[in-house]
Design an enzyme around this catalytic site. Structure first.
Site, short mmCIF file in Angstrom:
data_model
loop_
_atom_site.label_atom_id
_atom_site.label_comp_id
_atom_site.label_asym_id
_atom_site.label_seq_id
_atom_site.Cartn_x
_atom_site.Cartn_y
_atom_site.Cartn_z
CG ASP A 1 30.90 71.72 11.51
OD1 ASP A 1 30.99 70.51 11.76
OD2 ASP A 1 31.89 72.46 11.33
CG HIS A 2 31.94 70.60 15.68
ND1 HIS A 2 32.43 69.60 16.46
CD2 HIS A 2 32.77 70.70 14.62
CE1 HIS A 2 33.51 69.09 15.91
NE2 HIS A 2 33.74 69.74 14.78
CG HIS B 1 35.59 66.97 12.23
ND1 HIS B 1 34.72 67.94 12.68
CD2 HIS B 1 34.81 65.93 11.86
CE1 HIS B 1 33.48 67.49 12.60
NE2 HIS B 1 33.50 66.27 12.11
ZN LIG Z 1 35.13 69.72 13.33
#
Ligand SMILES: [Zn+2]
Length: 280
Positions: free
Chosen positions: A83-84, A209
């Protein structure tokens, strides 16, 4: 069973009549059986996402080995997604360890730099068939220690999204259309018109998100308008911690710690099952 990248896993999901994939944040290894239980209960493929912080805490190899092993033994097609991440070296580490999908987040940069860096990540990922997610626009709230204040939120423009996808060839794009990372005080309001226009302009799967604060009705509408990956993180964490607080409070110090965690995991499975049903 080897891990699936996002594109291949989405195909499996579509064959099983899901419109989108939930991507669920794993915060600790103990939570892992709860994720697979939910996938088995719903006959859904499983997308697990890990923050850079959690990957460092648990170790990349341990995560890959544990998830590959469970995926094979439970016969659940699974994607492991970073993720990110805005650190290219950390992305390379995840790819080398066997992650099957990564997100490069250059949303805080000018679009030219975001495009250039996303292209570098795609060059790193393609030889291993690893899928790449990028982000355009600024989603509010707090994620893995990074905070975007309300006044810094920038909705994704249709023109920018079109240019970004054309110039990068990215597999999926996270957009800012009204959701916020983290715990909500109210409900989010998704900008459906903007979403529909970006879907038509880009033609690739879009990512939502901050899925925690979206109403069920809004979520169903979003997955009908082009959202094909929905990130859910905070909701499982909140349920897990709340249930652990209760069980640890009531238990004795010589009880097996496992007994404290089982009810917490059951709560996490319930959240996942409920979310996965929304994606049909
Ligand atoms: Zn996010």
């Amino acid at each position: 069973m080897s891990l699936y990248n996002f594109t291949d896993l989405l195909q499996v999901a579509k064959q099983r009549e899901f419109k989108a994939l939930g991507s669920f944040n794993l915060h600790c290894l103990e939570m892992l059986p709860a994720f697979f239980k939910a996938a088995e209960k719903t006959n859904s493929p499983l997308m697990i996402q890990i923050s850079t912080g959690t990957a460092k805490y648990l170790g990349h190899r341990l995560l890959v080995d544990a998830i590959c092993s469970l995926s094979a033994s439970k016969n659940v097609p699974t994607c492991l997604h970073l993720d990110h991440c805005s650190d290219l070296e950390a992305i390379q580490t995840a790819i080398d360890a066997g992650f099957s999908s990564v997100m490069y987040d250059g949303s805080h940069l000018p679009i030219e730099e975001n495009i250039a860096n996303t292209r570098r990540v795609i060059d790193m990922a393609r030889p291993r068939r690893v899928s790449v997610e990028a982000e355009l626009g600024a989603i509010g709230g707090s994620e893995d220690g990074k905070v975007v204040a309300l006044e810094e939120i920038a909705f994704t423009s249709v023109e920018d999204a079109k240019r970004f996808v054309h110039e990068t060839g990215v597999d999926m794009l996270a957009i800012s259309i009204g959701t916020v990372h983290g715990l909500y005080t109210g409900k989010a309001h998704i900008q459906h018109q903007r979403l529909t226009e970006i879907t038509h302009a880009t033609g690739i799967p879009l990512v939502l998100h901050g899925g925690t604060g979206v109403s069920d009705e809004d979520m169903r509408l979003a997955v009908r308008s082009g959202i094909e990956k929905v990130n859910v993180g905070t909701e499982m964490n909140v349920q897990w911690v709340a249930r652990c607080k209760q069980t640890f409070e009531k238990g004795k110090v010589n009880d097996s710690v496992r007994n404290f965690l089982v009810p917490a995991n059951d709560a996490v499975t319930d959240v996942l099952v409920e979310k996965i049903q929304l994606f049909r």
